[in-house]
Structure formats: structure tokens, C-alpha cells
Design a protein around this motif. Sequence first.
Motif, short mmCIF file in Angstrom:
data_model
loop_
_atom_site.label_atom_id
_atom_site.label_comp_id
_atom_site.label_asym_id
_atom_site.label_seq_id
_atom_site.Cartn_x
_atom_site.Cartn_y
_atom_site.Cartn_z
N THR A 48 6.10 -5.56 4.43
CA THR A 48 5.37 -4.51 3.71
C THR A 48 6.18 -4.00 2.53
O THR A 48 7.40 -4.15 2.48
N ALA A 49 5.45 -3.38 1.60
CA ALA A 49 6.07 -2.72 0.45
C ALA A 49 5.24 -1.50 0.11
O ALA A 49 4.01 -1.56 0.14
N PRO A 50 5.88 -0.37 -0.24
CA PRO A 50 5.14 0.87 -0.52
C PRO A 50 4.63 0.97 -1.95
O PRO A 50 3.86 1.88 -2.27
N ASN A 51 5.06 0.06 -2.82
CA ASN A 51 4.63 0.12 -4.22
C ASN A 51 4.83 -1.24 -4.88
O ASN A 51 5.44 -2.16 -4.29
N ALA A 52 4.34 -1.36 -6.10
CA ALA A 52 4.39 -2.64 -6.80
C ALA A 52 5.82 -3.07 -7.12
O ALA A 52 6.16 -4.25 -7.04
N MET A 72 -2.80 2.43 -6.45
CA MET A 72 -1.42 2.85 -6.21
C MET A 72 -0.88 3.56 -7.44
O MET A 72 -1.26 3.21 -8.57
N PRO A 73 -0.01 4.56 -7.26
CA PRO A 73 0.60 5.21 -8.43
C PRO A 73 1.54 4.26 -9.15
O PRO A 73 2.05 3.30 -8.57
N GLY A 74 1.76 4.51 -10.43
CA GLY A 74 2.59 3.60 -11.21
C GLY A 74 1.82 2.33 -11.50
O GLY A 74 0.67 2.37 -11.94
N MET A 75 2.42 1.19 -11.25
CA MET A 75 1.72 -0.09 -11.42
C MET A 75 0.68 -0.23 -10.31
O MET A 75 1.02 -0.25 -9.14
N ASN A 76 -0.60 -0.32 -10.69
CA ASN A 76 -1.65 -0.40 -9.67
C ASN A 76 -1.86 -1.84 -9.22
O ASN A 76 -1.19 -2.77 -9.68
N LEU A 120 -7.43 -8.13 -2.52
CA LEU A 120 -7.36 -6.75 -2.97
C LEU A 120 -8.11 -5.82 -2.03
O LEU A 120 -9.21 -6.15 -1.57
N LEU A 121 -7.52 -4.65 -1.76
CA LEU A 121 -8.17 -3.60 -0.97
C LEU A 121 -8.37 -2.39 -1.86
O LEU A 121 -7.45 -1.99 -2.57
N ASP A 147 0.86 -1.19 0.00
CA ASP A 147 0.00 0.00 0.00
C ASP A 147 0.89 1.23 0.00
O ASP A 147 1.87 1.29 0.75
N ASP A 148 0.58 2.21 -0.85
CA ASP A 148 1.42 3.40 -0.93
C ASP A 148 1.16 4.38 0.21
O ASP A 148 1.93 5.32 0.41
N ASP A 149 0.08 4.19 0.96
CA ASP A 149 -0.24 5.05 2.10
C ASP A 149 0.51 4.54 3.33
O ASP A 149 0.20 3.46 3.85
#
Length: 233
Positions: free
Chosen positions: A37-41, A62-66, A84-85, A15-17
Motif C-alpha cells: 500500500t501507499a498513502p499518496n502518489a 487524492m491530495p497533491g498528485m491525484n 481506478l477507484l 489511497d489517502d484514506d
Amino acid sequence: MAQTHVEDAHILVVDDDDRIRNLLKRFLQERGFRVSTAPNAGKALSTLNSLAFDLLVLDVMMPGMNGFELTEAVRKRGETPILLLTARGDAEDRIKGLSLGADDYLPKPFEPEELVLRINAILRRARPAQAAIQRVIFGPWSFDIARESLAKDGEPVRLTGGEAALLAALAASAGQTVSRLTLSERTGGGERAVDVQVTRLRRKLEADPKEPMHLQTVRGEGYRLLADPVFED
């Protein structure tokens, strides 16, 4: 008797948040899960190259790859379960996510307890048990399938014959969707009778029958009971 434990599973939350990601990590760790955890794809895919996970929890927006694109990429690599959320809970998005290979779909905002129930249900499907389910536990409730007996915090709760038969059919497939037709065949009533019994059961089981946490409707498919099973030896 031995209860199936899925709480030792290793989960990757993407999740990017930062706030939501950290809240989910802390909550799931408190429930006994191992959490990365990971902030992006991109970071998630890198992590997947070095670690194995039992389940992925992916934010869609998410920005970039959703999350949809990440789901598709993960599915090309293997069969790791995916939840998926998203803040977008419309049917089209849900269908898209499931068609890409997601195992379940939870709209935001959601109750943390429902997230855990859904995670446990996915993990149970990924780790099928050989023994039959003897009883199920959900919140303060316990239901013995063979005896068709319900208890709340250990105290017996009366069910009608129809309610007991319906709950037994759902409990025997805890965490899985059971069609209205199948439920009607197992309870000896029509599909409309199933809907009526579900409404009555929710009044007994749910804190808010209009927003059920345990006995859920799966639109266009049927119903499912989110509960932890206890298996026979």
C-alpha cells in the motif's frame, strides 16, 4: 483441465484514506493476493522504483498528485495494469481515466466481490491464455460453453436457446467487453433481442438484476461477463 490462477498477483493499493486502504489490503490478502500500500502518489512512485507489481489500484481523489496524474506518470514508465477507484462515477471522469491509460474504472461505493472480479478480469487480459476457455465460474454459477449448460451449486438450471447462446458468447470472452453487434451475430438475433436476453439472464443470475455484479453493461460498447475461466489442457 486447469484453472488459471491470478490470485498470486502482487497489487499496489494507493489511497489517502487510511481506513479504506487498510480494508482493501486485508480483503485482497484474504483472497490470496500479495498486497502493498501507499498513502499518496509520491510514495507510490517511490515504491514502484523498487518493486514490480502486477496491478495498481488507485484512488482518484487524492491530495497533491491525484489518481489521474498518477496514472499518466505510471504510463510513461510502463504498462502495469491500472484500476481506478473514485466517488465520482460520471462518464466524463471515466473517459478521462481510460484515455490516460487506466484499464478499468470502479465508482465508490462498490461491493468488494466486484472489485475482485474486475481485478481478475484485468489480470487475465494482461496474461492471455493460449488454451480455449472450456467453462466459467462466477459466484455459485458454473457454465459449460461447449454444452451450453448452466448449473448453480452443481444443480442444472434451464436456459432457453437464446439465453444459452448469449451466455456462451459472453463466457468465451470472460472479462472482456463484447459488442451488441457481435452478440447479435453470434446469437442470430438483432441488437434489441440481445438486450431482452440480457434482461432475462440477469433475472436468473443476479441477486439484484438492477445492480448486476456478473453480467454488466459497458455503456456505449456492449456487455461483459465477469467470471473466472477454466481452460482446456
